[in-house]
Design a protein around this motif. Sequence first.
Motif, short mmCIF file in Angstrom:
data_model
loop_
_atom_site.label_atom_id
_atom_site.label_comp_id
_atom_site.label_asym_id
_atom_site.label_seq_id
_atom_site.Cartn_x
_atom_site.Cartn_y
_atom_site.Cartn_z
N PHE A 183 0.81 -1.20 0.00
CA PHE A 183 0.00 0.00 0.00
C PHE A 183 0.86 1.27 0.00
N GLY A 184 2.14 1.10 0.28
CA GLY A 184 3.07 2.21 0.16
C GLY A 184 3.80 2.21 -1.16
N ARG A 185 3.96 1.02 -1.76
CA ARG A 185 4.75 0.88 -2.98
C ARG A 185 3.95 0.52 -4.21
N GLY A 186 2.73 0.00 -4.04
CA GLY A 186 1.92 -0.37 -5.20
C GLY A 186 2.19 -1.78 -5.66
N ASN A 187 1.68 -2.11 -6.86
CA ASN A 187 1.86 -3.44 -7.43
C ASN A 187 3.25 -3.60 -8.01
N SER A 188 3.65 -4.86 -8.23
CA SER A 188 5.01 -5.16 -8.69
C SER A 188 5.25 -4.60 -10.09
N ARG A 189 6.42 -3.95 -10.25
CA ARG A 189 6.83 -3.39 -11.53
C ARG A 189 8.33 -3.56 -11.67
N SER A 190 8.78 -3.88 -12.87
CA SER A 190 10.18 -4.18 -13.12
C SER A 190 10.85 -3.12 -13.98
N VAL A 191 12.11 -2.84 -13.70
CA VAL A 191 12.93 -1.99 -14.56
C VAL A 191 13.49 -2.89 -15.68
N PRO A 192 13.35 -2.51 -16.94
CA PRO A 192 13.87 -3.35 -18.03
C PRO A 192 15.36 -3.64 -17.86
N ALA A 193 15.77 -4.83 -18.32
CA ALA A 193 17.15 -5.28 -18.12
C ALA A 193 18.17 -4.31 -18.71
N GLY A 194 17.87 -3.74 -19.87
CA GLY A 194 18.82 -2.81 -20.50
C GLY A 194 19.10 -1.61 -19.64
N ALA A 195 18.04 -1.07 -19.00
CA ALA A 195 18.22 0.08 -18.12
C ALA A 195 19.02 -0.29 -16.87
N VAL A 196 18.82 -1.51 -16.37
CA VAL A 196 19.58 -1.97 -15.21
C VAL A 196 21.06 -2.08 -15.58
N VAL A 197 21.35 -2.69 -16.73
CA VAL A 197 22.74 -2.83 -17.17
C VAL A 197 23.39 -1.47 -17.33
N ASP A 198 22.69 -0.52 -17.93
CA ASP A 198 23.24 0.83 -18.11
C ASP A 198 23.58 1.47 -16.77
N GLN A 199 22.69 1.31 -15.77
CA GLN A 199 22.94 1.90 -14.47
C GLN A 199 24.12 1.25 -13.77
N VAL A 200 24.19 -0.08 -13.81
CA VAL A 200 25.31 -0.78 -13.18
C VAL A 200 26.63 -0.38 -13.85
N ALA A 201 26.64 -0.32 -15.17
CA ALA A 201 27.85 0.07 -15.89
C ALA A 201 28.27 1.49 -15.53
N ARG A 202 27.31 2.37 -15.39
CA ARG A 202 27.59 3.76 -15.02
C ARG A 202 28.27 3.83 -13.65
N LEU A 203 27.76 3.05 -12.70
CA LEU A 203 28.34 3.05 -11.36
C LEU A 203 29.72 2.38 -11.35
N ALA A 204 29.87 1.29 -12.09
CA ALA A 204 31.18 0.62 -12.16
C ALA A 204 32.21 1.55 -12.78
N ASP A 205 31.83 2.31 -13.80
CA ASP A 205 32.75 3.25 -14.43
C ASP A 205 33.18 4.36 -13.48
N ARG A 206 32.36 4.62 -12.46
CA ARG A 206 32.69 5.66 -11.48
C ARG A 206 33.38 5.10 -10.24
N GLY A 207 33.83 3.87 -10.34
CA GLY A 207 34.68 3.32 -9.31
C GLY A 207 34.01 2.47 -8.24
N PHE A 208 32.71 2.21 -8.39
CA PHE A 208 32.04 1.37 -7.40
C PHE A 208 32.38 -0.09 -7.67
N ALA A 209 32.97 -0.74 -6.68
CA ALA A 209 33.39 -2.13 -6.84
C ALA A 209 32.25 -3.10 -6.61
N GLU A 210 31.23 -2.68 -5.86
CA GLU A 210 30.13 -3.58 -5.52
C GLU A 210 28.79 -2.89 -5.76
N VAL A 211 27.89 -3.59 -6.40
CA VAL A 211 26.54 -3.10 -6.66
C VAL A 211 25.55 -4.11 -6.10
N VAL A 212 24.52 -3.61 -5.43
CA VAL A 212 23.46 -4.45 -4.86
C VAL A 212 22.19 -4.24 -5.67
#
Length: 271
Positions: free
Chosen positions: A164-193
């Motif tokens: 009731f605070g978050r709503g029904n289940s919704r997913s971020v498309p895989a391509g957008a997830v990969v782009d975000q993880v790559a962006r963080l890795a490029d900025r020096g983050f060794a670990e992503v959760v």
Amino acid sequence: MTSSPGPGAPVFATLGCRLNLWETEAMKTLAAQAGVRDAVVVNTCAVTAEAVRKARQEIRRLAREHPGARIVVTGCAAQTEPETFAAMPEVSLVLGNADKMRPEAWARLAPDFIGRTERVIVDDIMSVRETASHLIDGFGTRSRAYVQVQNGCDHRCTFCIIPFGRGNSRSVPAGAVVDQVARLADRGFAEVVLSGVDLTSWGADLPGTPRLGDLVLKVLRHVPSLARLRLSSIDSIEADPKLMEALATEPRLMPHLHLSLQPGMISRSSA
């Protein structure tokens, strides 16, 4: 956790889960783009009554520390109990969970809109069909980064208010997830959760209904510079075969799982 930027810039306080940490970083960008100044933003949690009490306590503390600043309350507690926070004299605006990720909501807080903002902007969270895929650059001084891949929950456990605070289940498309993880890795983050409300439900609303294991393997394959990938809490009964295989064979996927055991504990105690 409270961030303290330069004079005039918004102050952000984050309570609750890893998802809130990621959303706070996204809100910082939205607020900066809108030119928001002299505001305190409290991203709340509603998982228990104690969490809501702590949110009210934090609001009062921040009001004392930042006299004259507009206080914006958002997050799950703001979504589920908007009237509670709107009634607090310290609060200038209550912003719902979906609205906090929309640029137009932050534009209403910019200097030109002072005095013209309604006190409560909380839409029907159950009507939201997509989740945010904002790109963020980091988490301040933290060495570990969090990426939202899923939001909301389709389960209706009797003890849990989170849908009731978050709503029904919704997913971020895989391509957008990969782009975000790559962006963080490029900025020096060794670990992503990889984080979500009901993480193992990722993909059920996407074309082809991929599973979480598919997403994990895609991230590891397309972001070779990432040293470590970790999962936040999962529902063990929904773990798919590819996810279990990845945990057994992929050295960069951390073999540690935080399992949501409350449903089993309640069933056992009531048996």
